[in-house]
Design a protein around this motif. Sequence first.
Motif, PDB file in Angstrom:
ATOM      1  N   GLU A   1      15.285   2.736   5.292  1.00 53.41           N
ATOM      2  CA  GLU A   1      14.085   2.544   5.981  1.00 53.41           C
ATOM      3  C   GLU A   1      12.959   3.326   5.301  1.00 53.41           C
ATOM      4  OE1 GLU A   1      17.190   3.156   7.483  1.00 53.41           O
ATOM      5  OE2 GLU A   1      17.472   1.246   8.251  1.00 53.41           O
ATOM      6  N   ASP A   2      13.313   4.429   4.677  1.00 50.70           N
ATOM      7  CA  ASP A   2      12.358   5.227   4.133  1.00 50.70           C
ATOM      8  C   ASP A   2      11.923   4.712   2.912  1.00 50.70           C
ATOM      9  OD1 ASP A   2      12.886   7.627   5.613  1.00 50.70           O
ATOM     10  OD2 ASP A   2      14.272   8.352   4.351  1.00 50.70           O
ATOM     11  N   VAL A   3      12.665   3.922   2.093  1.00 50.28           N
ATOM     12  CA  VAL A   3      12.384   3.182   1.018  1.00 50.28           C
ATOM     13  C   VAL A   3      11.459   2.021   1.186  1.00 50.28           C
ATOM     14  CG1 VAL A   3      13.234   1.633  -0.797  1.00 50.28           C
ATOM     15  CG2 VAL A   3      14.185   3.618  -0.598  1.00 50.28           C
ATOM     16  N   ILE A   4      11.707   1.145   2.399  1.00 52.98           N
ATOM     17  CA  ILE A   4      10.942   0.215   2.896  1.00 52.98           C
ATOM     18  C   ILE A   4       9.349   0.457   3.307  1.00 52.98           C
ATOM     19  CG2 ILE A   4      10.838  -1.604   4.811  1.00 52.98           C
ATOM     20  CD1 ILE A   4      13.766  -1.964   4.489  1.00 52.98           C
ATOM     21  N   LYS A   5       9.657   1.622   4.082  1.00 62.82           N
ATOM     22  CA  LYS A   5       8.198   2.368   4.647  1.00 62.82           C
ATOM     23  C   LYS A   5       7.219   2.633   3.206  1.00 62.82           C
ATOM     24  CE  LYS A   5       6.347   5.919   7.546  1.00 62.82           C
ATOM     25  NZ  LYS A   5       6.616   7.212   8.155  1.00 62.82           N
ATOM     26  N   ALA A   6       7.850   3.220   2.331  1.00 64.82           N
ATOM     27  CA  ALA A   6       7.105   3.406   1.237  1.00 64.82           C
ATOM     28  C   ALA A   6       6.605   2.225   0.447  1.00 64.82           C
ATOM     29  CB  ALA A   6       8.105   4.298   0.203  1.00 64.82           C
ATOM     30  N   LEU A   7       7.380   1.241   0.380  1.00 69.19           N
ATOM     31  CA  LEU A   7       7.211   0.023  -0.188  1.00 69.19           C
ATOM     32  C   LEU A   7       5.977  -0.661   0.426  1.00 69.19           C
ATOM     33  CD1 LEU A   7      10.604  -1.377  -1.665  1.00 69.19           C
ATOM     34  CD2 LEU A   7       8.872  -0.439  -2.844  1.00 69.19           C
ATOM     35  N   ARG A   8       6.056  -0.508   1.629  1.00 70.87           N
ATOM     36  CA  ARG A   8       5.028  -1.133   2.502  1.00 70.87           C
ATOM     37  C   ARG A   8       3.429  -0.897   2.152  1.00 70.87           C
ATOM     38  NH1 ARG A   8       6.673  -4.195   6.500  1.00 70.87           N
ATOM     39  NH2 ARG A   8       8.411  -3.775   7.601  1.00 70.87           N
ATOM     40  N   LYS A   9       3.432   0.269   1.355  1.00 74.22           N
ATOM     41  CA  LYS A   9       2.053   0.742   0.856  1.00 74.22           C
ATOM     42  C   LYS A   9       1.507  -0.197  -0.173  1.00 74.22           C
ATOM     43  CE  LYS A   9       3.241   5.492   1.952  1.00 74.22           C
ATOM     44  NZ  LYS A   9       3.492   6.807   1.450  1.00 74.22           N
ATOM     45  N   VAL A  10       2.590  -0.855  -1.033  1.00 73.94           N
ATOM     46  CA  VAL A  10       2.068  -1.325  -2.302  1.00 73.94           C
ATOM     47  C   VAL A  10       1.740  -3.025  -1.805  1.00 73.94           C
ATOM     48  CG1 VAL A  10       2.977  -2.453  -4.336  1.00 73.94           C
ATOM     49  CG2 VAL A  10       3.985  -0.279  -3.618  1.00 73.94           C
ATOM     50  N   GLN A  11       0.596  -3.371  -2.300  1.00 74.54           N
ATOM     51  CA  GLN A  11      -0.008  -4.662  -1.683  1.00 74.54           C
ATOM     52  C   GLN A  11      -0.284  -5.413  -2.841  1.00 74.54           C
ATOM     53  OE1 GLN A  11      -3.528  -4.105   0.503  1.00 74.54           O
ATOM     54  NE2 GLN A  11      -2.516  -3.281   2.300  1.00 74.54           N
ATOM     55  N   ASP A  12       0.083  -6.724  -2.581  1.00 76.92           N
ATOM     56  CA  ASP A  12      -0.176  -8.013  -3.383  1.00 76.92           C
ATOM     57  C   ASP A  12      -1.799  -7.796  -3.802  1.00 76.92           C
ATOM     58  OD1 ASP A  12      -1.156 -10.459  -4.230  1.00 76.92           O
ATOM     59  OD2 ASP A  12       0.764 -11.182  -4.595  1.00 76.92           O
ATOM     60  N   PRO A  13      -2.346  -7.515  -4.935  1.00 80.47           N
ATOM     61  CA  PRO A  13      -3.676  -7.382  -5.045  1.00 80.47           C
ATOM     62  C   PRO A  13      -4.617  -8.571  -4.777  1.00 80.47           C
ATOM     63  CG  PRO A  13      -2.552  -7.483  -7.090  1.00 80.47           C
ATOM     64  CD  PRO A  13      -1.756  -7.286  -6.230  1.00 80.47           C
ATOM     65  N   HIS A  14      -3.960  -9.796  -4.768  1.00 77.12           N
ATOM     66  CA  HIS A  14      -4.846 -11.108  -4.372  1.00 77.12           C
ATOM     67  C   HIS A  14      -4.745 -11.339  -2.941  1.00 77.12           C
ATOM     68  CE1 HIS A  14      -4.737 -11.696  -8.864  1.00 77.12           C
ATOM     69  NE2 HIS A  14      -3.416 -11.451  -8.759  1.00 77.12           N
ATOM     70  N   MET A  15      -3.465 -11.208  -2.426  1.00 79.04           N
ATOM     71  CA  MET A  15      -3.407 -11.377  -0.799  1.00 79.04           C
ATOM     72  C   MET A  15      -3.670 -10.208   0.098  1.00 79.04           C
ATOM     73  SD  MET A  15      -2.200 -14.395  -0.931  1.00 79.04           S
ATOM     74  CE  MET A  15      -1.533 -14.744   0.535  1.00 79.04           C
ATOM     75  N   GLY A  16      -3.643  -9.098  -0.341  1.00 77.01           N
ATOM     76  CA  GLY A  16      -4.121  -7.605   0.365  1.00 77.01           C
ATOM     77  C   GLY A  16      -2.918  -7.698   1.417  1.00 77.01           C
ATOM     78  N   ILE A  17      -1.655  -8.065   1.267  1.00 72.20           N
ATOM     79  CA  ILE A  17      -0.630  -7.975   2.184  1.00 72.20           C
ATOM     80  C   ILE A  17       0.605  -7.072   1.297  1.00 72.20           C
ATOM     81  CG2 ILE A  17       1.151  -9.239   3.229  1.00 72.20           C
ATOM     82  CD1 ILE A  17      -0.886 -11.451   3.614  1.00 72.20           C
ATOM     83  N   SER A  18       1.325  -6.468   2.203  1.00 71.01           N
ATOM     84  CA  SER A  18       2.375  -5.395   1.476  1.00 71.01           C
ATOM     85  C   SER A  18       3.412  -6.524   0.825  1.00 71.01           C
ATOM     86  CB  SER A  18       2.978  -4.415   2.156  1.00 71.01           C
ATOM     87  OG  SER A  18       4.021  -5.262   2.977  1.00 71.01           O
TER      88      SER A  18
END
Length: 94
Positions: free
Chosen positions: A5-22
Amino acid sequence: MVSKEDVIKALRKVQDPHMGISIVDMGLVRDIEIDDNGNVKFIITPTNPACMSVLGMAMQAKKVVEELEGVKKVDVKVEGHFMEKEINEMLNEP
């Protein structure tokens, strides 16, 4: 110890630069594994096999997970890209 869950929470900060979605919400991250020593592995699969942004997203994903307390090493693998071998070599250089 770091949790999935910690890893997923951290990865949610990374967005696709074209879509603006994690990258998590887009379904680009899979097979998250964490061993007892704090080593984390996961796979990123781009939506397009010629995605020019996948290296940047994968590098950012590796960085945000490395910053988590309890993480010793992060191994990110890109699959489904026509340059995945070269990208993976760049991502996981010693």
